[in-house]
Design a protein around this motif. Structure first.
Motif, mmCIF file in Angstrom:
data_model
loop_
_atom_site.group_PDB
_atom_site.id
_atom_site.type_symbol
_atom_site.label_atom_id
_atom_site.label_comp_id
_atom_site.label_asym_id
_atom_site.label_seq_id
_atom_site.Cartn_x
_atom_site.Cartn_y
_atom_site.Cartn_z
ATOM 1 N N GLU A 172 0.834 -1.210 0.000
ATOM 2 C CA GLU A 172 0.000 0.000 0.000
ATOM 3 C C GLU A 172 0.864 1.253 0.000
ATOM 4 O OE1 GLU A 172 -3.568 2.070 -0.146
ATOM 5 O OE2 GLU A 172 -3.206 -0.065 -0.386
ATOM 6 N N MET A 173 1.942 1.243 0.781
ATOM 7 C CA MET A 173 2.838 2.402 0.831
ATOM 8 C C MET A 173 3.477 2.643 -0.539
ATOM 9 S SD MET A 173 2.594 3.800 3.698
ATOM 10 C CE MET A 173 3.964 4.922 3.726
ATOM 11 N N ASN A 174 3.871 1.572 -1.218
ATOM 12 C CA ASN A 174 4.449 1.727 -2.556
ATOM 13 C C ASN A 174 3.430 2.300 -3.524
ATOM 14 O OD1 ASN A 174 7.014 0.926 -2.043
ATOM 15 N ND2 ASN A 174 7.008 -0.791 -3.459
ATOM 16 N N ARG A 175 2.178 1.845 -3.408
ATOM 17 C CA ARG A 175 1.140 2.320 -4.314
ATOM 18 C C ARG A 175 0.844 3.790 -4.069
ATOM 19 N NH1 ARG A 175 -4.205 2.359 -4.614
ATOM 20 N NH2 ARG A 175 -4.566 1.422 -2.598
ATOM 21 N N ILE A 176 0.802 4.187 -2.802
ATOM 22 C CA ILE A 176 0.504 5.583 -2.447
ATOM 23 C C ILE A 176 1.648 6.501 -2.875
ATOM 24 C CG2 ILE A 176 0.248 7.171 -0.496
ATOM 25 C CD1 ILE A 176 -1.353 4.950 0.909
ATOM 26 N N SER A 177 2.879 6.048 -2.663
ATOM 27 C CA SER A 177 4.027 6.909 -2.970
ATOM 28 C C SER A 177 4.190 7.126 -4.463
ATOM 29 C CB SER A 177 5.309 6.318 -2.382
ATOM 30 O OG SER A 177 5.674 5.153 -3.088
#
Length: 145
Positions: free
Chosen positions: A93-98
Motif C-alpha cells: 500500500e505504501m508503494n502504491r501511495i508513494s
C-alpha cells in the motif's frame, strides 16, 4: 495424490501465469518453504506454507489441497489459503501511495505519466515550435557573405 511439484502447483493455483515463470522464480530463490529456498522439482504436501517473494512483498500461501491442473480463479480458494501477514500488505500500500515506479534509472521507455510530468516541467509551449527565439538573423536565408 499425496505430493505434487511446487512449480506445477503454483501454476495450477494461478500464483504464476506460466509454469516456466514459476520454475524460474524457484531457480532465482524467490520461492521458499520454511525459510529455505526450493527447487522447482520440490514436492509439496497439504499443510505446507509457501512463501513467494514478488518484490517488494513476500506472499505466504498455505496448501489446502493438491492439483496439477490449472483451474479457474473461483476454484483457487479450495486449494490454497492466503496467509500473508498484514505488514506485507502495508508495504504494498505504501508503494502504491508513494507512486514509486520500480524501474532502474535508464532502463525501459518512459511511461505516459513520465512524459506528461516532463512536459509540465518544461512547459508545453516549449514543444509548440513558435517564433519565440530572439535572434538577429534569419535561419532560412542562403546569403552567406
Amino acid at each position: 495424490m499425496n505430493e505434487v511439484r511446487i512449480d506445477k502447483w503454483m501454476w495450477a493455483t494461478r500464483i504464476f501465469k506460466t509454469r516456466s515463470i514459476a520454475a524460474d522464480a524457484c531457480k532465482k530463490g524467490r520461492v521458499m518453504i520454511g525459510g529455505v529456498n526450493v527447487k522447482p522439482s520440490r514436492m509439496i504436501k497439504v499443510g505446507d506454507i509457501i512463501q513467494v517473494r514478488k518484490p517488494p512483498v513476500t506472499f505466504s500461501f498455505k496448501v489446502l489441497d493438491l492439483t496439477e491442473n490449472r483451474m479457474g480463479a473461483k476454484l483457487v480458494p479450495q486449494f490454497m489459503e492466503n496467509v500473508t501477514t498484514p505488514d506485507q500488505y502495508e508495504i504494498l500500500e505504501m508503494n502504491r501511495i508513494s507512486g514509486f515506479v520500480n524501474r532502474a534509472k535508464g532502463l525501459g521507455r518512459p511511461t505516459k505519466k513520465d512524459r506528461r510530468e516532463l512536459e509540465q516541467f518544461t512547459g508545453a509551449d516549449f514543444y509548440e515550435g513558435g517564433d519565440d527565439f530572439d535572434f538577429d538573423f534569419d535561419f532560412d536565408s542562403d546569403d552567406e557573405d
